[in-house]
Design a protein around this motif. Structure first.
Motif, PDB file in Angstrom:
ATOM      1  N   THR A  16      43.832  70.413  50.066  1.00  0.00           N
ATOM      2  CA  THR A  16      43.002  69.302  50.002  1.00  0.00           C
ATOM      3  C   THR A  16      43.675  68.069  50.753  1.00  0.00           C
ATOM      4  OG1 THR A  16      41.579  69.669  48.097  1.00  0.00           O
ATOM      5  CG2 THR A  16      41.879  67.454  48.631  1.00  0.00           C
ATOM      6  N   LEU A  17      45.117  68.192  50.074  1.00  0.00           N
ATOM      7  CA  LEU A  17      46.201  67.029  50.879  1.00  0.00           C
ATOM      8  C   LEU A  17      46.100  67.145  52.254  1.00  0.00           C
ATOM      9  CD1 LEU A  17      48.059  64.740  50.517  1.00  0.00           C
ATOM     10  CD2 LEU A  17      49.788  66.495  50.097  1.00  0.00           C
ATOM     11  N   THR A  18      46.143  68.579  52.568  1.00  0.00           N
ATOM     12  CA  THR A  18      46.327  68.790  54.375  1.00  0.00           C
ATOM     13  C   THR A  18      45.167  68.329  54.934  1.00  0.00           C
ATOM     14  OG1 THR A  18      47.670  70.663  53.670  1.00  0.00           O
ATOM     15  CG2 THR A  18      46.777  70.630  56.031  1.00  0.00           C
ATOM     16  N   GLU A  19      43.928  68.585  54.331  1.00  0.00           N
ATOM     17  CA  GLU A  19      42.863  68.147  54.908  1.00  0.00           C
ATOM     18  C   GLU A  19      42.607  66.730  55.020  1.00  0.00           C
ATOM     19  OE1 GLU A  19      40.894  70.402  56.728  1.00  0.00           O
ATOM     20  OE2 GLU A  19      41.683  71.968  56.188  1.00  0.00           O
ATOM     21  N   ASP A  20      42.919  66.069  53.989  1.00  0.00           N
ATOM     22  CA  ASP A  20      43.108  64.500  54.013  1.00  0.00           C
ATOM     23  C   ASP A  20      44.074  64.105  55.190  1.00  0.00           C
ATOM     24  OD1 ASP A  20      41.408  64.682  51.982  1.00  0.00           O
ATOM     25  OD2 ASP A  20      42.753  63.940  50.446  1.00  0.00           O
ATOM     26  N   LEU A  21      45.124  64.791  55.354  1.00  0.00           N
ATOM     27  CA  LEU A  21      46.077  64.084  56.346  1.00  0.00           C
ATOM     28  C   LEU A  21      45.549  64.420  57.772  1.00  0.00           C
ATOM     29  CD1 LEU A  21      49.387  65.244  55.004  1.00  0.00           C
ATOM     30  CD2 LEU A  21      48.770  62.840  55.140  1.00  0.00           C
ATOM     31  N   LEU A  22      44.813  65.571  57.925  1.00  0.00           N
ATOM     32  CA  LEU A  22      44.000  65.696  59.383  1.00  0.00           C
ATOM     33  C   LEU A  22      43.016  64.704  59.577  1.00  0.00           C
ATOM     34  CD1 LEU A  22      43.982  69.704  59.339  1.00  0.00           C
ATOM     35  CD2 LEU A  22      45.162  68.327  60.945  1.00  0.00           C
ATOM     36  N   GLU A  23      42.306  64.362  58.335  1.00  0.00           N
ATOM     37  CA  GLU A  23      41.241  63.699  58.636  1.00  0.00           C
ATOM     38  C   GLU A  23      41.499  62.125  58.941  1.00  0.00           C
ATOM     39  OE1 GLU A  23      37.057  61.946  56.289  1.00  0.00           O
ATOM     40  OE2 GLU A  23      38.294  63.402  55.471  1.00  0.00           O
ATOM     41  N   ILE A  24      42.789  61.788  58.163  1.00  0.00           N
ATOM     42  CA  ILE A  24      43.508  60.382  58.460  1.00  0.00           C
ATOM     43  C   ILE A  24      44.046  60.362  59.929  1.00  0.00           C
ATOM     44  CG2 ILE A  24      45.059  58.991  58.129  1.00  0.00           C
ATOM     45  CD1 ILE A  24      44.753  59.625  55.249  1.00  0.00           C
ATOM     46  N   SER A  25      44.654  61.462  60.419  1.00  0.00           N
ATOM     47  CA  SER A  25      45.186  61.624  61.743  1.00  0.00           C
ATOM     48  C   SER A  25      43.907  61.139  62.912  1.00  0.00           C
ATOM     49  CB  SER A  25      45.774  62.766  61.910  1.00  0.00           C
ATOM     50  OG  SER A  25      45.161  63.957  62.190  1.00  0.00           O
ATOM     51  N   ARG A  26      42.826  62.093  62.415  1.00  0.00           N
ATOM     52  CA  ARG A  26      41.799  61.699  63.624  1.00  0.00           C
ATOM     53  C   ARG A  26      41.170  60.472  63.376  1.00  0.00           C
ATOM     54  NH1 ARG A  26      40.211  66.854  61.185  1.00  0.00           N
ATOM     55  NH2 ARG A  26      38.763  66.016  59.982  1.00  0.00           N
ATOM     56  N   LEU A  27      41.127  59.851  62.208  1.00  0.00           N
ATOM     57  CA  LEU A  27      40.698  58.319  62.301  1.00  0.00           C
ATOM     58  C   LEU A  27      41.617  57.515  62.847  1.00  0.00           C
ATOM     59  CD1 LEU A  27      39.470  58.130  58.151  1.00  0.00           C
ATOM     60  CD2 LEU A  27      38.062  57.919  60.395  1.00  0.00           C
ATOM     61  N   ASP A  28      43.027  57.755  62.671  1.00  0.00           N
ATOM     62  CA  ASP A  28      44.016  56.916  63.424  1.00  0.00           C
ATOM     63  C   ASP A  28      43.857  56.858  64.819  1.00  0.00           C
ATOM     64  OD1 ASP A  28      44.786  56.072  61.034  1.00  0.00           O
ATOM     65  OD2 ASP A  28      46.462  57.508  60.947  1.00  0.00           O
ATOM     66  N   THR A  29      43.580  57.918  65.551  1.00  0.00           N
ATOM     67  CA  THR A  29      43.365  58.143  66.904  1.00  0.00           C
ATOM     68  C   THR A  29      42.190  57.813  67.331  1.00  0.00           C
ATOM     69  OG1 THR A  29      42.787  60.600  66.587  1.00  0.00           O
ATOM     70  CG2 THR A  29      45.040  60.046  66.839  1.00  0.00           C
ATOM     71  N   GLY A  30      41.053  57.544  66.543  1.00  0.00           N
ATOM     72  CA  GLY A  30      39.857  56.994  67.067  1.00  0.00           C
ATOM     73  C   GLY A  30      39.038  58.060  67.779  1.00  0.00           C
ATOM     74  N   ARG A  31      39.283  59.467  67.326  1.00  0.00           N
ATOM     75  CA  ARG A  31      38.245  60.189  68.087  1.00  0.00           C
ATOM     76  C   ARG A  31      37.090  60.800  67.282  1.00  0.00           C
ATOM     77  NH1 ARG A  31      43.245  64.694  68.391  1.00  0.00           N
ATOM     78  NH2 ARG A  31      42.919  64.399  66.017  1.00  0.00           N
ATOM     79  N   GLU A  32      37.002  59.966  66.269  1.00  0.00           N
ATOM     80  CA  GLU A  32      35.559  60.266  65.506  1.00  0.00           C
ATOM     81  C   GLU A  32      34.353  59.686  66.206  1.00  0.00           C
ATOM     82  OE1 GLU A  32      35.634  62.022  62.225  1.00  0.00           O
ATOM     83  OE2 GLU A  32      37.521  62.273  62.812  1.00  0.00           O
ATOM     84  N   ARG A  33      33.337  60.580  66.096  1.00  0.00           N
ATOM     85  CA  ARG A  33      32.078  60.197  66.755  1.00  0.00           C
ATOM     86  C   ARG A  33      31.043  60.237  65.728  1.00  0.00           C
ATOM     87  NH1 ARG A  33      35.435  58.673  69.493  1.00  0.00           N
ATOM     88  NH2 ARG A  33      36.017  58.881  71.657  1.00  0.00           N
ATOM     89  N   LEU A  34      29.985  58.990  65.710  1.00  0.00           N
ATOM     90  CA  LEU A  34      28.881  59.114  65.164  1.00  0.00           C
ATOM     91  C   LEU A  34      27.844  59.951  65.215  1.00  0.00           C
ATOM     92  CD1 LEU A  34      28.696  55.137  64.394  1.00  0.00           C
ATOM     93  CD2 LEU A  34      29.656  56.734  62.733  1.00  0.00           C
ATOM     94  N   GLU A  35      27.132  60.287  64.100  1.00  0.00           N
ATOM     95  CA  GLU A  35      25.771  61.124  64.529  1.00  0.00           C
ATOM     96  C   GLU A  35      24.896  60.301  63.496  1.00  0.00           C
ATOM     97  OE1 GLU A  35      26.199  65.355  63.108  1.00  0.00           O
ATOM     98  OE2 GLU A  35      27.703  65.606  64.643  1.00  0.00           O
TER      99      GLU A  35
END
Length: 414
Positions: free
Chosen positions: A261-280
């Motif tokens: 869970t910690l690892t998945e949270d860190l990956l999600e935070i890294s994606r948020l930090d880099t601005g690569r998230e896209r909305l649906e």
């Protein structure tokens, strides 16, 4: 009626304009007084010399027994009393006074019998010259002051515009826009004069570039570490599932699950930090979505719908935000936990000790907890990041009567 200053006109521009105005007025007044005194002394001197010359001629004529010329006489009626007294005491003098409605230069001297022989010279032209000069000084001073103030204010406001632009960039950087730069033209062209504002702009741009580089390096490190941990954790999880039942196995599986869970949270935070998230984006009923989140959490959470609303949002991300807020309320707060839907505003409140002061003031910070609380601070960090991706506003406050309150404000579907 109060005049509104332009956005670039701050206290510095106002103070500079006031200073320039005061100094211009003082300089104009000083020059005006000097010119007035100089011209007046010259004009009065010429009139005095003319009056004394005529007095000398009148004295010769009087002593020779000749008829006095017009404008000369003994003890004339319009002679000023101080000048009459001066002549009676055996002295000569001149004085400007009004006679028959016009300015007149008098010259008087003693004659026999303690009387005064006086000559009058028309002083109207000289008086008009001085008055015209004073008016010209006033008008020219006003024009000079106005021109100086305009030029000075223009020069100062150019500086204040650049300072305000630098301040806006600094605020953008503070808000998280690390790509913001001042890009002052003077810093790009060494041949142009480098003033203090350009030096500040260059220092801010350099600081922003350095800060951005360090943050990007940290983000890459976090993402790389989390990514590299996924493969061994997957294998570790599979191996833990093969262990025989028992208390040690449960402890191993629990720790492996927490680490995943910690690892998945860190990956999600890294994606948020880099601005690569896209909305649906889709249209959702906010009340129904909040109910689904609470049911999926498996917690005793009260859902109150004061006013339902349809919102255009990414359902998965919104469920992630509300799920993290509900989980945090149960983990770190105290029951009852209440989710309230009021239009496009959703609040999640518990009745525990409330958020730490640093969190209320500065927002959640990863890997920072206080008061012996368990956790890594990643749940609220993810919730805040996903809310920003949704274009929503997430705030954290403490209720007056106790308890933490998280307020999520979403854009309303048109």
């Amino acid at each position: 009626m109060r005049l509104a200053l332009p956005p670039w006109a701050g206290a510095l521009a106002v103070k500079a304009a006031a200073f320039i105005t005061v100094m211009s007025c003082a300089l104009a007044a000083l020059l005006g007084v000097l010119v007035h005194v100089s011209v007046t002394n010259q004009t009065v001197g010429q009139a005095r010399d003319l009056a004394l010359s005529r007095l000398a001629d009148a004295t010769q004529a009087y002593e020779a027994g000749d008829t006095l010329l017009p404008g000369a006489g003994v003890d004339p009626g319009g002679l000023p009393a101080p000048l009459r007294e001066l002549a009676a005491n055996g002295k000569r003098g001149t004085m400007v006074a009004t006679y028959r409605g016009r300015p007149t230069m008098w010259a008087a001297g003693p004659v026999s019998g303690h009387r005064a022989l006086a000559v009058e010279v028309d002083y109207s032209q000289q008086s008009r010259t001085i008055a015209g000069l004073d008016q010209s000084i006033l008008w020219s001073s006003a024009l000079a002051i106005g021109a100086t103030v305009l030029v000075g204010v223009f020069a100062v406001t150019r500086v204040t515009r650049r300072l305000h632009g630098t301040a806006r960039v600094a605020r953008r950087i503070t808000a998280g826009d690390l790509d913001a730069r001042v890009n002052d033209p003077r810093t790009k062209d060494p041949s142009r004069p480098q003033d203090e504002v350009a030096a500040v702009a260059a220092a801010l741009d350099s600081m922003a570039s350095s800060l951005q580089g360090k943050l990007l390096s940290e983000q890459r490190f976090t993402a790389d570490v989390a990514h590299e941990l996924r493969t061994p954790l997957t294998g570790l999880h599979a191996a833990a599932e093969l262990l025989p039942p028992g208390r040690p196995t449960e402890l191993v599986r629990d720790r492996v699950a927490a680490l995943r869970t910690l690892t998945e949270d860190l990956l999600e935070i890294s994606r948020l930090d880099t601005g690569r998230e896209r909305l649906e984006v889709d249209t959702e009923e906010l009340g129904a979505l909040a109910g689904r989140v609470v049911r999926a959490s498996g917690t005793e959470t009260d859902v109150r719908i004061l006013k339902d609303a349809r919102v255009e949002t990414d359902r998965r991300r919104l469920e992630r935000v509300l799920g993290n807020l509900v989980a945090n309320a149960h983990k770190h707060g105290a029951p009852p936990v209440v989710v309230t839907v009021d239009g496009a505003v959703v609040t999640v409140r518990d009745h525990g000790g409330g958020y730490p002061l640093y969190l209320v003031a500065h927002g959640p910070q990863r890997f920072r907890t206080e008061g012996g609380a368990k956790g890594h601070g990643l749940g609220l960090t993810i919730a805040l990041g996903q809310a920003e991706v949704l274009g929503a506003r997430l705030t954290f406050t403490n209720a007056v009567d106790g308890g933490a309150v998280a307020t999520l404000t979403l854009p309303v579907a048109e």
